[in-house]
Design a protein around this motif. Sequence first.
Motif, mmCIF file in Angstrom:
data_model
loop_
_atom_site.group_PDB
_atom_site.id
_atom_site.type_symbol
_atom_site.label_atom_id
_atom_site.label_comp_id
_atom_site.label_asym_id
_atom_site.label_seq_id
_atom_site.Cartn_x
_atom_site.Cartn_y
_atom_site.Cartn_z
ATOM 1 N N ARG A 46 0.742 -7.135 -85.135
ATOM 2 C CA ARG A 46 -0.285 -7.986 -85.717
ATOM 3 C C ARG A 46 0.341 -9.368 -85.909
ATOM 4 O O ARG A 46 1.499 -9.580 -85.532
ATOM 5 C CB ARG A 46 -0.801 -7.410 -87.043
ATOM 6 C CG ARG A 46 -1.358 -5.985 -86.932
ATOM 7 C CD ARG A 46 -2.274 -5.671 -88.089
ATOM 8 N NE ARG A 46 -3.408 -6.559 -88.068
ATOM 9 C CZ ARG A 46 -4.561 -6.319 -87.412
ATOM 10 N NH1 ARG A 46 -4.737 -5.178 -86.782
ATOM 11 N NH2 ARG A 46 -5.536 -7.200 -87.417
ATOM 12 N N SER A 47 -0.397 -10.272 -86.572
ATOM 13 C CA SER A 47 0.080 -11.663 -86.616
ATOM 14 C C SER A 47 1.317 -11.851 -87.490
ATOM 15 O O SER A 47 1.955 -12.898 -87.426
ATOM 16 C CB SER A 47 -1.039 -12.575 -87.121
ATOM 17 O OG SER A 47 -1.181 -12.444 -88.521
ATOM 18 N N VAL A 48 1.672 -10.850 -88.300
ATOM 19 C CA VAL A 48 2.805 -11.027 -89.211
ATOM 20 C C VAL A 48 4.159 -10.760 -88.535
ATOM 21 O O VAL A 48 5.200 -10.902 -89.173
ATOM 22 C CB VAL A 48 2.656 -10.107 -90.451
ATOM 23 C CG1 VAL A 48 1.499 -10.557 -91.318
ATOM 24 C CG2 VAL A 48 2.485 -8.645 -90.033
ATOM 25 N N THR A 68 -4.743 -9.060 -82.300
ATOM 26 C CA THR A 68 -5.301 -10.273 -82.922
ATOM 27 C C THR A 68 -5.827 -11.233 -81.861
ATOM 28 O O THR A 68 -5.460 -11.138 -80.685
ATOM 29 C CB THR A 68 -4.206 -11.008 -83.712
ATOM 30 O OG1 THR A 68 -3.157 -11.383 -82.796
ATOM 31 C CG2 THR A 68 -3.614 -10.133 -84.799
ATOM 32 N N ALA A 69 -6.638 -12.181 -82.340
ATOM 33 C CA ALA A 69 -7.116 -13.243 -81.461
ATOM 34 C C ALA A 69 -6.051 -14.330 -81.347
ATOM 35 O O ALA A 69 -5.747 -14.819 -80.256
ATOM 36 C CB ALA A 69 -8.408 -13.825 -82.014
ATOM 37 N N GLY A 70 -5.485 -14.708 -82.494
ATOM 38 C CA GLY A 70 -4.457 -15.741 -82.496
ATOM 39 C C GLY A 70 -3.174 -15.220 -81.867
ATOM 40 O O GLY A 70 -2.838 -14.032 -81.982
ATOM 41 N N ASN A 93 -12.628 -9.586 -82.898
ATOM 42 C CA ASN A 93 -13.070 -9.818 -84.278
ATOM 43 C C ASN A 93 -13.958 -11.053 -84.416
ATOM 44 O O ASN A 93 -14.207 -11.527 -85.535
ATOM 45 C CB ASN A 93 -11.860 -9.909 -85.211
ATOM 46 C CG ASN A 93 -10.822 -10.891 -84.698
ATOM 47 O OD1 ASN A 93 -11.130 -11.689 -83.816
ATOM 48 N ND2 ASN A 93 -9.620 -10.837 -85.235
ATOM 49 N N ARG A 208 -6.327 -20.818 -88.630
ATOM 50 C CA ARG A 208 -4.964 -20.645 -89.124
ATOM 51 C C ARG A 208 -4.718 -21.719 -90.183
ATOM 52 O O ARG A 208 -5.184 -22.860 -90.038
ATOM 53 C CB ARG A 208 -3.928 -20.805 -87.994
ATOM 54 C CG ARG A 208 -3.820 -19.610 -87.071
ATOM 55 C CD ARG A 208 -3.133 -18.411 -87.718
ATOM 56 N NE ARG A 208 -3.020 -17.262 -86.834
ATOM 57 C CZ ARG A 208 -3.923 -16.286 -86.731
ATOM 58 N NH1 ARG A 208 -5.035 -16.318 -87.442
ATOM 59 N NH2 ARG A 208 -3.729 -15.265 -85.921
ATOM 60 N N HIS A 254 -7.037 -14.013 -95.825
ATOM 61 C CA HIS A 254 -6.981 -13.920 -94.354
ATOM 62 C C HIS A 254 -7.617 -12.609 -93.869
ATOM 63 O O HIS A 254 -6.991 -11.818 -93.169
ATOM 64 C CB HIS A 254 -5.527 -14.036 -93.868
ATOM 65 C CG HIS A 254 -5.395 -14.262 -92.395
ATOM 66 N ND1 HIS A 254 -4.288 -14.822 -91.820
ATOM 67 C CD2 HIS A 254 -6.234 -13.973 -91.357
ATOM 68 C CE1 HIS A 254 -4.434 -14.868 -90.514
ATOM 69 N NE2 HIS A 254 -5.627 -14.353 -90.201
ATOM 70 N N TYR A 258 -11.530 -9.055 -90.554
ATOM 71 C CA TYR A 258 -11.118 -7.692 -90.879
ATOM 72 C C TYR A 258 -12.266 -6.686 -91.014
ATOM 73 O O TYR A 258 -12.307 -5.928 -91.993
ATOM 74 C CB TYR A 258 -10.327 -7.711 -92.179
ATOM 75 C CG TYR A 258 -8.822 -7.735 -92.005
ATOM 76 C CD1 TYR A 258 -8.230 -8.172 -90.832
ATOM 77 C CD2 TYR A 258 -7.988 -7.316 -93.036
ATOM 78 C CE1 TYR A 258 -6.853 -8.200 -90.703
ATOM 79 C CE2 TYR A 258 -6.609 -7.345 -92.911
ATOM 80 C CZ TYR A 258 -6.052 -7.786 -91.737
ATOM 81 O OH TYR A 258 -4.690 -7.807 -91.616
ATOM 82 N N ARG A 344 -4.502 -7.300 -97.918
ATOM 83 C CA ARG A 344 -4.818 -7.181 -96.494
ATOM 84 C C ARG A 344 -4.572 -5.751 -96.011
ATOM 85 O O ARG A 344 -5.383 -5.179 -95.304
ATOM 86 C CB ARG A 344 -3.961 -8.163 -95.676
ATOM 87 C CG ARG A 344 -4.063 -9.592 -96.184
ATOM 88 C CD ARG A 344 -3.416 -10.552 -95.234
ATOM 89 N NE ARG A 344 -4.238 -10.749 -94.072
ATOM 90 C CZ ARG A 344 -3.787 -10.901 -92.842
ATOM 91 N NH1 ARG A 344 -2.496 -10.867 -92.608
ATOM 92 N NH2 ARG A 344 -4.613 -11.082 -91.843
HETATM 93 O O1 LIG Z 1 -5.931 -13.861 -85.125
HETATM 94 C C1 LIG Z 1 -6.644 -12.959 -85.589
HETATM 95 O O2 LIG Z 1 -7.185 -12.113 -84.847
HETATM 96 C C2 LIG Z 1 -6.896 -12.841 -87.065
HETATM 97 O O3 LIG Z 1 -6.335 -13.883 -87.765
HETATM 98 C C3 LIG Z 1 -6.496 -11.507 -87.584
HETATM 99 O O4 LIG Z 1 -7.345 -11.165 -88.628
HETATM 100 C C4 LIG Z 1 -5.083 -11.497 -88.031
HETATM 101 O O5 LIG Z 1 -4.833 -10.304 -88.734
HETATM 102 P P1 LIG Z 1 -3.343 -9.841 -88.985
HETATM 103 O O6 LIG Z 1 -2.748 -9.613 -87.657
HETATM 104 O O7 LIG Z 1 -2.659 -10.964 -89.704
HETATM 105 O O8 LIG Z 1 -3.442 -8.594 -89.780
#
Ligand SMILES: O=C(O)[C@H](O)[C@H](O)COP(=O)(O)O
Length: 379
Positions: A46-48, A68-70, A93, A208, A254, A258, A344
């Motif tokens: 995921r984005s983390v 994720t999209a980002g 999403n 973001r 964030h 979700y 989250r």
């Molecule tokens: O980029 C995305 O898809 C969203 O910001 C997504 O909700 C990120 O979620 P994370 O991976 O931080 O849980």
Amino acid sequence: MKLKLVADENIPGIEDLLGPVAHITRVAGRDLQAEAVRDADALFVRSVTQVDAGLLEGSRVRFVGTATAGTDHIDKVWLRQQQIAFHSCAGSNANAVVEYVLAAIAETGDTLERLFAGARVGIVGYGHVGRSLAARLDALAIEWCAYDPWMDKGAIARPGTLADVNASDVICIHAELTRREPWPSHHLYDAAALDAIRSSQLLINASRGPVVDNAALKQRLSAANAPVAVLDVWEQEPQLDLELLELVRFGSAHIAGYSIDGKLRASRMLAEALTGSLGLKPPVVGSATAPQLELGLGTGPADRAAVVRGLLGQVYRLAEDDQLLRSKANDVPECIGTAFDELRRGYRQRRELAGAVLVGLRPQGFVRDIAAALGVLCA
Ligand SMILES: O=C(O)[C@H](O)[C@H](O)COP(=O)(O)O
Ligand SMILES: NC(=O)c1ccc[n+]([C@@H]2O[C@H](COP(=O)([O-])OP(=O)(O)OC[C@H]3O[C@@H](n4cnc5c(N)ncnc54)[C@H](O)[C@@H]3O)[C@@H](O)[C@H]2O)c1
């Protein structure tokens, strides 16, 4: 032989989708170390999780997917150089974010009424989210224009300059985070841009955090003629600026994208991309799908805005997410980073409105039209 897949613990449904072809090890994404992925064939994040040479150099990983999209947490150039296949989930999403934006609008004073009366939404970034929002606004007969300098103007149904978008009654930021020239989005909303936004305008950032200069926004929101701001994303997440949270109309952890529908969509996209890339048997997709959602609606919503609120409020209320974050900020300000991540990780199973079925009385006239515009099916 089964392949070895390391997957973030917050990507649902992976065992159902890939159990037959993969040994799956679940990990906490924020603390993921090189050691944990050295022997893996594939990695889902995921984005983390920062994915770069530091994490993957010397590993066996041949496929990286992000649910994720980002993709600003991924060193895509390095992956390409190493010939490691990569897949992201833009689009999974988009509808959830659109419903978050509609909730922000519907729950901020008479903004929704003003939009139905001819006010305009400005969209920054015409990717999956920007386009989905534009389509929803078209269906609702709400004015909009969009700015995306990386796209051909002909590809944008109602193109506008950044100045046009920034003069709109509601400004919705959906640009990816990039420092790429000539149109970096990093601090696109700096002090000068924010100073030009008037008190009657609503600014929503669900892209973001660093697309908006948070220090400059804090200053702008402290002024007497401040605009109204809604933030789902923050600079320095998960260590958000609690003074800034005090100044925004709604703040959330964030979670705009979700929905459980969106998360399962992303899981299916990754499972299909992985099996496709490695020539494996495709996943059984039916096993990771949310059940059909049924909704009702009272007999007499007064107008179009009441229909939007009546339907959307059954699946999503932004005020609840705002309250959850503010409670954490009040109760444990010194541990806000941990609390932000916990909100989250433990997020409820939020459903999407689009695709739900309206049961009971057969809706007529504007009620039927608005329900259809929101993607609700009438039984
Ligand atoms: O980029 C995305 O898809 C969203 O910001 C997504 O909700 C990120 O979620 P994370 O991976 O931080 O849980
Ligand atoms: N808050 C959330 O839960 C959530 C959910 C989904 C996506 N996001 C974020 O929103 C972003 C958009 O999502 P998406 O699915 O539409 O991604 P996408 O990749 O489909 O679209 C991103 C768009 O941003 C545009 N862009 C880049 N720089 C820009 C600039 N300077 N000005 C205007 N536009 C610019 C790109 O040209 C592209 O069209 C993602 O990159 C992600 O960071 C957040």
